[in-house]
Structures are given as C-alpha cells and as structure tokens.
Design a protein around this motif. Structure first.
Motif, PDB file in Angstrom:
ATOM      1  N   ARG A  29       0.830  -1.208   0.000  1.00 52.52           N
ATOM      2  CA  ARG A  29       0.000   0.000   0.000  1.00 52.52           C
ATOM      3  C   ARG A  29       0.866   1.261   0.000  1.00 52.52           C
ATOM      4  O   ARG A  29       0.582   2.220  -0.690  1.00 52.52           O
ATOM      5  CB  ARG A  29      -0.923   0.019   1.220  1.00 52.52           C
ATOM      6  N   LEU A  30       1.916   1.244   0.799  1.00 50.30           N
ATOM      7  CA  LEU A  30       2.830   2.386   0.840  1.00 50.30           C
ATOM      8  C   LEU A  30       3.575   2.545  -0.484  1.00 50.30           C
ATOM      9  O   LEU A  30       3.668   3.645  -1.019  1.00 50.30           O
ATOM     10  CB  LEU A  30       3.864   2.195   1.963  1.00 50.30           C
ATOM     11  N   ALA A  31       4.096   1.461  -1.008  1.00 47.14           N
ATOM     12  CA  ALA A  31       4.896   1.521  -2.235  1.00 47.14           C
ATOM     13  C   ALA A  31       4.070   2.011  -3.420  1.00 47.14           C
ATOM     14  O   ALA A  31       4.572   2.753  -4.265  1.00 47.14           O
ATOM     15  CB  ALA A  31       5.494   0.146  -2.532  1.00 47.14           C
ATOM     16  N   LEU A  32       2.807   1.618  -3.472  1.00 50.38           N
ATOM     17  CA  LEU A  32       1.959   1.993  -4.601  1.00 50.38           C
ATOM     18  C   LEU A  32       1.585   3.474  -4.597  1.00 50.38           C
ATOM     19  O   LEU A  32       1.061   3.976  -5.587  1.00 50.38           O
ATOM     20  CB  LEU A  32       0.707   1.124  -4.644  1.00 50.38           C
ATOM     21  N   LYS A  33       1.865   4.184  -3.512  1.00 47.17           N
ATOM     22  CA  LYS A  33       1.612   5.630  -3.464  1.00 47.17           C
ATOM     23  C   LYS A  33       2.724   6.417  -4.146  1.00 47.17           C
ATOM     24  O   LYS A  33       2.623   7.619  -4.307  1.00 47.17           O
ATOM     25  CB  LYS A  33       1.470   6.088  -2.012  1.00 47.17           C
ATOM     26  N   THR A  34       3.790   5.730  -4.538  1.00 45.54           N
ATOM     27  CA  THR A  34       4.920   6.401  -5.167  1.00 45.54           C
ATOM     28  C   THR A  34       4.840   6.257  -6.690  1.00 45.54           C
ATOM     29  O   THR A  34       3.992   5.540  -7.212  1.00 45.54           O
ATOM     30  CB  THR A  34       6.259   5.785  -4.696  1.00 45.54           C
ATOM     31  N   CYS A  35       5.766   6.906  -7.381  1.00 51.89           N
ATOM     32  CA  CYS A  35       5.838   6.782  -8.842  1.00 51.89           C
ATOM     33  C   CYS A  35       6.771   5.644  -9.260  1.00 51.89           C
ATOM     34  O   CYS A  35       6.995   5.435 -10.453  1.00 51.89           O
ATOM     35  CB  CYS A  35       6.275   8.103  -9.471  1.00 51.89           C
ATOM     36  N   ALA A  36       7.308   4.898  -8.301  1.00 49.72           N
ATOM     37  CA  ALA A  36       8.207   3.777  -8.614  1.00 49.72           C
ATOM     38  C   ALA A  36       7.430   2.617  -9.219  1.00 49.72           C
ATOM     39  O   ALA A  36       6.237   2.472  -9.010  1.00 49.72           O
ATOM     40  CB  ALA A  36       8.905   3.306  -7.337  1.00 49.72           C
ATOM     41  N   SER A  37       8.139   1.770  -9.982  1.00 50.51           N
ATOM     42  CA  SER A  37       7.527   0.498 -10.372  1.00 50.51           C
ATOM     43  C   SER A  37       7.628  -0.402  -9.149  1.00 50.51           C
ATOM     44  O   SER A  37       8.643  -0.405  -8.460  1.00 50.51           O
ATOM     45  CB  SER A  37       8.218  -0.169 -11.535  1.00 50.51           C
ATOM     46  N   VAL A  38       6.568  -1.128  -8.893  1.00 52.21           N
ATOM     47  CA  VAL A  38       6.513  -1.964  -7.696  1.00 52.21           C
ATOM     48  C   VAL A  38       6.511  -3.428  -8.129  1.00 52.21           C
ATOM     49  O   VAL A  38       5.688  -3.846  -8.941  1.00 52.21           O
ATOM     50  CB  VAL A  38       5.269  -1.640  -6.837  1.00 52.21           C
ATOM     51  N   LEU A  39       7.451  -4.182  -7.575  1.00 49.59           N
ATOM     52  CA  LEU A  39       7.597  -5.591  -7.879  1.00 49.59           C
ATOM     53  C   LEU A  39       7.285  -6.395  -6.632  1.00 49.59           C
ATOM     54  O   LEU A  39       7.858  -6.145  -5.576  1.00 49.59           O
ATOM     55  CB  LEU A  39       9.030  -5.893  -8.330  1.00 49.59           C
ATOM     56  N   VAL A  40       6.370  -7.336  -6.740  1.00 49.25           N
ATOM     57  CA  VAL A  40       6.021  -8.215  -5.623  1.00 49.25           C
ATOM     58  C   VAL A  40       6.602  -9.584  -5.927  1.00 49.25           C
ATOM     59  O   VAL A  40       6.278 -10.196  -6.952  1.00 49.25           O
ATOM     60  CB  VAL A  40       4.491  -8.318  -5.435  1.00 49.25           C
ATOM     61  N   VAL A  41       7.468 -10.061  -5.051  1.00 49.96           N
ATOM     62  CA  VAL A  41       8.128 -11.346  -5.249  1.00 49.96           C
ATOM     63  C   VAL A  41       7.574 -12.335  -4.234  1.00 49.96           C
ATOM     64  O   VAL A  41       7.767 -12.177  -3.028  1.00 49.96           O
ATOM     65  CB  VAL A  41       9.660 -11.216  -5.092  1.00 49.96           C
ATOM     66  N   ALA A  42       6.849 -13.328  -4.733  1.00 52.15           N
ATOM     67  CA  ALA A  42       6.247 -14.351  -3.873  1.00 52.15           C
ATOM     68  C   ALA A  42       5.819 -15.520  -4.741  1.00 52.15           C
ATOM     69  O   ALA A  42       5.487 -15.338  -5.918  1.00 52.15           O
ATOM     70  CB  ALA A  42       5.037 -13.789  -3.137  1.00 52.15           C
TER      71      ALA A  42
END
Length: 112
Positions: A29-42
């Motif tokens: 939730r925090l990461a998605l508030k930024t302009c960065a690309s967000v990678l979820v590794v699972a």
C-alpha cells in the motif's frame, strides 16, 4: 538521534516487496503511493495483495530472486522472520536498503 529521517527519490526506480500475505499488503500500500515500479516477489499471493493495484508479480521463491540494477529499496514482509532476515542479507549483498517487517534489528530503515 538513532534514526535519521530521510526521503528517497524513487522516480524511474523499482521498489521490491517480498511476500504475498497481509504483511506484504501493508508495505505494498505504501509503495503503490509512489511513482516507482513496484515488484512483488512471492510464490503465491493472498487476495488482499492481488486487489491492491498496479504491481508486477514475480512468481518465484524469494531467495532465488535477482535484483535489477534500479531498485530504490526493498521490503521483506513474508511473515516468516527467518526468511525476512535472509532476504535482508541478500538485499544488502546487492547494495539495496531493506526494511524487514516488524524486525527493526535487521532493517536498514523503518516506515511510519
């Protein structure tokens, strides 16, 4: 002062979130508030993580993940303290700052 408040520029960078459960969802939730690309590794994702928005899911064992060159920082939020500790060490070996969820002693930074 033990901790220094700091803002990192994440434009044109990636934020990596390790984990697919509720712990990861909070960091995502925090990461998605930024302009960065967000990678979820699972290997698997909880429905709460799937519903959170525009992140790229990388389905692999977290310890097998190789960091790209443009990572601003990472969250280790697998819900497994030992795995998060190993991921923190691995992230540092790539020169990546890491926050292990609820484990300040193995984290390079904390988030509010």
């Amino acid at each position: 002062m033990k901790a220094f408040p700091l803002f990192l520029d994440v434009e044109n960078k990636a934020i990596v979130v390790f984990g697919g459960s509720a712990d990861a969802a909070a960091k995502l939730r925090l990461a998605l508030k930024t302009c960065a690309s967000v990678l979820v590794v699972a290997e698997e994702l909880d429905t709460r993580v799937l519903q959170l928005g525009d992140a790229e899911w990388i389905s692999c064992p977290p310890l097998d993940y190789s960091f790209p060159n443009n990572v601003a920082f990472a969250f280790a939020a697998t819900g497994n303290p030992e795995l998060d500790h190993q991921l923190a060490e691995r992230a540092r070996s790539y020169g990546v700052l890491v926050c292990a969820a609820d484990q300040q002693a193995v984290s390079d930074f904390t988030t509010p």
